[in-house]
Write a protein that holds these residues in place. Sequence first.
Motif, mmCIF file in Angstrom:
data_model
loop_
_atom_site.group_PDB
_atom_site.id
_atom_site.type_symbol
_atom_site.label_atom_id
_atom_site.label_comp_id
_atom_site.label_asym_id
_atom_site.label_seq_id
_atom_site.Cartn_x
_atom_site.Cartn_y
_atom_site.Cartn_z
ATOM 1 N N THR A 6 13.964 -7.620 -10.965
ATOM 2 C CA THR A 6 14.345 -6.485 -11.831
ATOM 3 C C THR A 6 13.203 -6.007 -12.721
ATOM 4 O O THR A 6 13.413 -5.147 -13.578
ATOM 5 C CB THR A 6 15.584 -6.780 -12.704
ATOM 6 N N MET A 7 11.996 -6.521 -12.530
ATOM 7 C CA MET A 7 10.852 -6.075 -13.311
ATOM 8 C C MET A 7 9.960 -5.189 -12.436
ATOM 9 O O MET A 7 10.353 -4.767 -11.364
ATOM 10 C CB MET A 7 10.097 -7.288 -13.852
ATOM 11 N N ASP A 8 8.768 -4.882 -12.913
ATOM 12 C CA ASP A 8 7.796 -4.148 -12.105
ATOM 13 C C ASP A 8 6.401 -4.470 -12.616
ATOM 14 O O ASP A 8 6.231 -5.292 -13.536
ATOM 15 C CB ASP A 8 8.082 -2.639 -12.085
ATOM 16 N N SER A 9 5.399 -3.834 -12.034
ATOM 17 C CA SER A 9 4.015 -4.196 -12.342
ATOM 18 C C SER A 9 3.577 -3.808 -13.753
ATOM 19 O O SER A 9 2.541 -4.281 -14.222
ATOM 20 C CB SER A 9 3.079 -3.556 -11.316
ATOM 21 N N THR A 10 4.350 -2.977 -14.446
ATOM 22 C CA THR A 10 3.968 -2.617 -15.818
ATOM 23 C C THR A 10 4.049 -3.813 -16.763
ATOM 24 O O THR A 10 3.406 -3.807 -17.821
ATOM 25 C CB THR A 10 4.845 -1.479 -16.364
ATOM 26 N N TRP A 62 -3.325 -8.474 -18.365
ATOM 27 C CA TRP A 62 -4.525 -7.803 -17.870
ATOM 28 C C TRP A 62 -5.494 -7.509 -19.010
ATOM 29 O O TRP A 62 -6.711 -7.605 -18.827
ATOM 30 C CB TRP A 62 -4.146 -6.514 -17.152
ATOM 31 N N ASP A 63 -4.953 -7.134 -20.176
ATOM 32 C CA ASP A 63 -5.812 -6.864 -21.332
ATOM 33 C C ASP A 63 -6.610 -8.096 -21.740
ATOM 34 O O ASP A 63 -7.701 -7.981 -22.307
ATOM 35 C CB ASP A 63 -4.971 -6.394 -22.526
ATOM 36 N N ARG A 64 -6.043 -9.274 -21.466
ATOM 37 C CA ARG A 64 -6.680 -10.535 -21.856
ATOM 38 C C ARG A 64 -7.552 -11.119 -20.745
ATOM 39 O O ARG A 64 -8.128 -12.192 -20.942
ATOM 40 C CB ARG A 64 -5.598 -11.550 -22.250
ATOM 41 N N ILE A 84 1.684 -5.284 -7.732
ATOM 42 C CA ILE A 84 2.534 -4.834 -6.628
ATOM 43 C C ILE A 84 3.964 -4.689 -7.136
ATOM 44 O O ILE A 84 4.517 -5.626 -7.724
ATOM 45 C CB ILE A 84 2.498 -5.844 -5.471
ATOM 46 N N ASP A 85 4.563 -3.516 -6.937
ATOM 47 C CA ASP A 85 6.001 -3.366 -7.154
ATOM 48 C C ASP A 85 6.704 -3.823 -5.883
ATOM 49 O O ASP A 85 6.486 -3.250 -4.804
ATOM 50 C CB ASP A 85 6.371 -1.912 -7.442
#
Length: 257
Positions: free
Chosen positions: A23-27, A33-35, A44-45
């Motif tokens: 129920t999530m996605d790549s966002t 990623w910032d770290r 990947i979705d």
Amino acid sequence: MPEALHLRRRGSGPAVLWIHGYTMDSTTWQPLWDRLPGWTHIGIDLPGHGGSAPLPPGLPLTALAGQLAEVAKETGARSVVALSFGSMSAIQLAIQEPGLVDNLVLAAPTLAGTPNEDSARVRYQQLSMLYRMVGPGEQLADLWMQSPPDIFTGTQRHPALRASLREVVARHTWAELGNRAMDALTSHKHTAEDLRRITARTLVVLGDEDMPAFVRNAELLRATVPDCQLETLKETGHLPLLERPDASAELIAAHLA
């Protein structure tokens, strides 16, 4: 590149594939990623999630892993990071295509064919009934994020994270509840013989407050996968990479290096 899969890219450097939870996605990966600068992060979705095409009924786990293998080949990614439900397809990828995956990170690992939490099974039945009554939307998101099962319990310590995840879950279509498309994926079974085929350097990340089924999975992976280490994060639930991004990024950076 499989047209059915939506990819989200950030950064530059060696490529890493990221596979989210149910129920999530790549966002959801952006804080990590910032770290982790110095890498090309490819989120990947999964089918039926985010910007990807719906999950077709009858799609076996082996076929989904084949799609992921195509992405890995075309992007040159030789490292994979996966969370919860996403780890099931990452494990299958590493089993089917051992030569493609050098580094594997599995958080709250899900093994196909192993017993799940009873509370999760009951909640899925409740979600199916509610979907038939009201369709997708915030009511399903709120029901899914209730405890038990303790999937989102650890996010209660992190209100901003919990709010952002609720936004993502509320966008989920839940179409798999109407057409039973998950049945073929979850009917697969990972055996000890399968797990011994994984040649990737494997890191399992577990929250010390995760549910017993995932603790068993983590211990089985550590005992069976030839090159596997297990790290446990304190005061952390089922979503360790999201609940503890600083500590998780440190572990992932060391493993990928």
